[in-house]
Design an enzyme around this catalytic site. Structure first.
Site, mmCIF file in Angstrom:
data_model
loop_
_atom_site.group_PDB
_atom_site.id
_atom_site.type_symbol
_atom_site.label_atom_id
_atom_site.label_comp_id
_atom_site.label_asym_id
_atom_site.label_seq_id
_atom_site.Cartn_x
_atom_site.Cartn_y
_atom_site.Cartn_z
ATOM 1 N N GLY A 25 4.795 24.842 25.877
ATOM 2 C CA GLY A 25 4.400 25.829 24.836
ATOM 3 C C GLY A 25 2.930 26.219 25.184
ATOM 4 O O GLY A 25 2.477 25.937 26.132
ATOM 5 N N SER A 26 2.161 26.722 24.171
ATOM 6 C CA SER A 26 0.833 27.317 24.296
ATOM 7 C C SER A 26 0.008 26.307 24.813
ATOM 8 O O SER A 26 -1.082 26.678 25.781
ATOM 9 C CB SER A 26 0.374 28.065 23.123
ATOM 10 O OG SER A 26 0.329 27.026 22.002
ATOM 11 N N GLU A 28 0.350 23.934 26.587
ATOM 12 C CA GLU A 28 0.568 23.309 27.980
ATOM 13 C C GLU A 28 0.291 24.348 29.057
ATOM 14 O O GLU A 28 0.172 23.994 30.517
ATOM 15 C CB GLU A 28 2.096 22.825 28.219
ATOM 16 C CG GLU A 28 2.474 21.826 27.655
ATOM 17 C CD GLU A 28 2.459 22.007 25.996
ATOM 18 O OE1 GLU A 28 1.749 21.350 25.321
ATOM 19 O OE2 GLU A 28 3.258 23.091 25.764
ATOM 20 N N GLU A 47 13.824 20.573 24.618
ATOM 21 C CA GLU A 47 13.160 19.496 25.215
ATOM 22 C C GLU A 47 13.987 18.300 25.265
ATOM 23 O O GLU A 47 13.928 17.572 26.283
ATOM 24 C CB GLU A 47 11.929 19.170 24.297
ATOM 25 C CG GLU A 47 10.849 20.223 24.266
ATOM 26 C CD GLU A 47 10.884 21.384 23.332
ATOM 27 O OE1 GLU A 47 10.134 22.114 23.238
ATOM 28 O OE2 GLU A 47 12.035 21.403 22.747
ATOM 29 N N HIS A 70 5.706 19.836 24.586
ATOM 30 C CA HIS A 70 4.737 20.584 23.923
ATOM 31 C C HIS A 70 4.493 19.884 22.473
ATOM 32 O O HIS A 70 5.161 19.547 21.632
ATOM 33 C CB HIS A 70 5.165 21.927 23.412
ATOM 34 C CG HIS A 70 4.584 22.880 22.398
ATOM 35 N ND1 HIS A 70 3.103 22.930 22.700
ATOM 36 C CD2 HIS A 70 4.758 23.503 21.582
ATOM 37 C CE1 HIS A 70 2.775 23.889 21.895
ATOM 38 N NE2 HIS A 70 3.533 24.066 20.881
ATOM 39 N N HIS A 277 28.027 -4.265 18.925
ATOM 40 C CA HIS A 277 28.083 -2.659 18.118
ATOM 41 C C HIS A 277 28.756 -3.181 16.702
ATOM 42 O O HIS A 277 28.318 -2.083 15.988
ATOM 43 C CB HIS A 277 29.187 -1.673 18.925
ATOM 44 C CG HIS A 277 29.155 -0.360 18.482
ATOM 45 N ND1 HIS A 277 30.139 0.425 18.829
ATOM 46 C CD2 HIS A 277 28.199 0.150 17.829
ATOM 47 C CE1 HIS A 277 29.469 1.629 18.557
ATOM 48 N NE2 HIS A 277 28.596 1.456 17.950
ATOM 49 N N GLY A 395 23.751 4.868 23.619
ATOM 50 C CA GLY A 395 24.671 5.228 22.946
ATOM 51 C C GLY A 395 24.433 6.736 22.152
ATOM 52 O O GLY A 395 24.983 7.120 21.317
#
Length: 518
Positions: A25-26, A28, A47, A70, A277, A395
C-alpha cells in the site's frame, strides 16, 4: 551516508532474501525506490495469498522468505495464513508499513495502532524500531529468530519515512544455533526402545523439516516397528508404500489409544502425537505403554499430556538412536490392507485421487487442502518420496492454493499438484494470477462437490441434519481460471477425468481441472 533502504537491501542480499512477496500500500512504496535488478518481487492480489505463497516458498527452500504487507489492513487480511505459517513452523520475516512518525500522535489515516502487538500470538517476535536507523538491526534479528528452531514467522513494522533516513553500515552476525539432545535422556530412550516387545513410531512434520526421512526408515527397519503418521501432520515423513507403514492416527483421544493399544512402546518424532479435533475422555495413552516424544518445539513438549519429552532436532536424535546396541529380534508386523481399486463407474473423490496417483510422476509434489477428502487421499494417493507433500498444520483454509504457487517457484524443475476442495479454493482463488505471471508449473485439481462437505460431516457428528449457507453449486472454476489466464478443463466422468489429468500433468505452466464429484 547510505540510507536505511540502502543498508536494508544490502542486508537482505547478504541473507539470501532477494525474493520479496507482497501486496503493498502507500506506506510501503518508499522501500521499492530504485528496486535492484537482482531482486524479484512476487505480487499477490490479496494479502492472505501473499502469505501463503511465501509460506510454500520458505518451506520448499528451507530458508526464511520476506513478506511485505500494508499496515493494519493488510496485516489483518494475512492473519489467517500467518496463523498457518506459525503452526507450520515456517520461517518468515513479515514487514508492514506504518505511517510517518511525525503524524503518529494524530492517529493518521491507514496507520497501525500498537503495530507490534497486532500479529501476536502468531509470530515468534515482533517490533516497531524506536529509530529509523534501527530498522536493519531489527530485520536481522527477525531473520535470526525466524530461522532458529523451532522456526516460525517474525514481524517488523516500518514507518514510511524511515527508508530515506541516513543509516550507518550494518554487518550481519553469525549465530550458530544447535539443538543437541540430552545424552543421558537419549540413552534411556534407546534402552527402552531396544527392550520393547512391540514398538511403534509416530512421525510428524518435524521429521521432514529436519531431513530425517532416511533415518526413520532405517530405525523402523532395525526394530521392525510399525510406523504411524501423527494426526494432521502437514508434511510427509515416511514412505507410504513401505511394508512397515501402518497408516494415519485419527485426531481423537479414544481413537489414538485404541490404535496404539497393541504397542508397549511409542516413539513420537517431530510433532505432537496427542493432537485432538473433538472432545474425548479417558487416558491419553494405552495402559502400560512407554511414550517418548522427540522434537524441536518446546511448546509441544510442554503440553503433551503423557510420556517423556526430549527437545532436539530429529536428525540429531535419530543419529544417536541408530548408534545404540541392536535390539532383540522381533517379527515383522502385519499391517495395512489396501482397498480394492475403483472402476470409475462412480465419479467420487476417492476415484479422482486414485487416478491422480496412477497418472502422476512419483516425484511430483502434492499440496493438499481438501479436508473432507483426507481419508480417501490416505487410501488412494500414497506419498512415497521425501519432500513431496505439504498441507496446512493449522486447519485454516486458503493456504493450499498459494502455497502450491510458492513451492513451484522454489522448485521450478518439479511438477506441483494442488489437490483442493471447491470451498478451500475460493478462499484464495486470486493466487491463480501469480501462477500465470510467473509461469508456475502447477496442476490445480479442484474436487467440486458443490458444498462444504467437512461441515456436513461435523454437522452429523453434532446431530445437525441440515446446515444453512454451505452449498454453492453455481461456482464455475473453469471460468474463474480462464478469467485469471489459466487454461482449464472440466471432468465429469472417468474418461474425461483421465484425459484432463494427462493434459494437466504434461503442461509446462499452470492448468486447472475441475473434477465434478458426487
Amino acid at each position: 551516508m547510505p540510507t536505511v533502504r540502502d543498508v536494508t537491501i544490502g542486508l537482505l542480499r547478504d541473507l539470501g532474501m532477494t525474493t520479496v512477496f507482497g501486496n503493498p500500500g502507500s506506506t510501503e512504496l518508499p522501500m521499492f525506490r530504485n528496486f535492484p535488478r537482482d531482486f524479484r518481487y512476487i505480487m499477490g492480489l490479496q494479502e492472505s495469498v501473499v502469505l501463503g505463497m511465501a509460506d510454500g516458498y520458505a518451506q520448499a527452500t528451507g530458508r526464511a522468505a520476506v513478506v511485505n504487507l500494508h499496515s493494519s489492513a493488510g496485516t489483518g487480511h494475512a492473519l489467517g495464513n500467518l496463523f498457518t505459517a506459525f503452526k507450520n513452523q515456517t520461517p518468515l520475516v513479515v514487514t508492514a508499513g506504518q505511517q510517518a512518525r511525525s503524524i503518529l500522535p494524530y492517529e493518521p489515516f491507514l496507520f497501525a495502532e500498537r503495530a507490534s502487538e497486532f500479529p501476536r500470538p502468531f509470530v515468534k517476535w515482533s517490533c516497531e524500531p524506536a529509530r529509523a536507523e534501527d530498522v536493519p538491526a531489527a530485520l536481522h534479528r527477525a531473520w535470526l529468530v525466524a530461522m532458529e528452531p523451532p522456526c516460525g514467522p517474525t514481524f517488523v513494522s516500518i514507518p514510511i519515512d524511515d527508508w530515506d533516513r541516513d543509516c550507518e553500515p550494518f554487518t550481519p552476525r553469525t549465530v550458530h544455533a544447535a539443538r543437541m539432545p540430552d545424552m543421558r535422556a537419549m540413552a534411556a530412550c534407546a534402552q527402552a526402545l531396544a527392550g520393547a516387545r512391540n514398538p511403534a513410531i509416530v512421525v510428524g512434520a518435524g521429521v521432514a523439516r529436519d531431513g530425517a526421512w532416511g533415518q526413520v526408515v532405517e530405525l523402523a527397519q532395525r526394530h521392525n516397528a510399525a510406523v504411524w503418521v501423527a494426526p494432521m501432520s502437514a508434511r510427509c515423513s515416511f514412505p507410504e508404500d513401505h511394508p512397515l507403514f501402518a497408516g494415519f492416527l485419527t485426531a481423537g483421544r479414544e481413537a489414538i489409544v485404541a490404535t496404539l493399544a497393541p504397542h508397549d512402546f511409542v516413539l513420537a518424532l517431530g510433532g505432537p502425537m496427542n493432537l485432538y479435533h473433538v472432545e474425548g475422555h479417558g487416558p491419553h495413552m494405552p495402559p502400560g505403554c512407554d511414550m517418548w516424544l522427540i522434537g524441536d518445539n518446546h511448546v509441544h513438549a510442554a503440553w503433551a499430556p503423557a510420556g517423556t519429552a526430549i527437545i532436539a532436532q530429529c536428525d540429531k536424535a535419530l543419529d544417536l538412536l541408530l548408534q545404540a546396541p541392536p535390539p532383540a529380534v522381533r517379527p515383522v508386523p502385519q499391517l495395512r490392507t489396501l482397498p480394492p481399486r475403483l472402476d470409475g463407474s462412480a465419479m467420487t473423490d476417492a476415484y479422482v485421487l486414485q487416478q491422480i496417483a496412477a497418472l502422476r510422476s512419483a516425484d511430483s509434489v502434492i499440496v493438499e487442502e481438501a479436508p473432507s477428502s483426507r481419508g480417501p487421499m490416505h487410501d488412494r494417493l500414497p506419498i512415497v518420496r521425501k519432500d513431496t507433500f505439504y498441507t496446512t498444520a493449522s486447519g485454516g483454509l486458503g493456504h493450499g492454493l498459494p502455497a502450491a504457487v510458492g513451492i513451484a517457484m522454489a522448485r521450478p524443475a518439479d511438477k506441483v499438484i494442488a489437490v483442493l476442495g471447491d470451498g478451500s479454493a475460493m478462499y484464495a482463488i486470486q493466487g491463480l494470477h501469480a501462477a500465470v505471471q510467473h509461469g508456475a508449473a502447477v496442476s490445480f485439481i479442484i474436487l467440486k462437490n458443490n458444498r462444504y462437505e467437512a461441515l456436513h460431516h461435523f454437522g452429523r457428528h453434532f446431530g445437525i441434519q441440515e446446515l444453512v449457507g454451505t452449498q454453492f453449486p453455481e461456482l464455475d472454476f473453469c471460468l474463474l481460471a480462464q478469467g485469471h489466464g489459466v487454461a482449464a478443463r472440466r471432468a465429469t466422468d472417468a474418461t474425461s477425468l483421465n484425459e484432463a489429468l494427462r493434459w494437466s500433468f504434461a503442461a509446462d505452466g499452470p492448468t486447472l481441472v475441475e473434477a465434478v464429484v458426487l
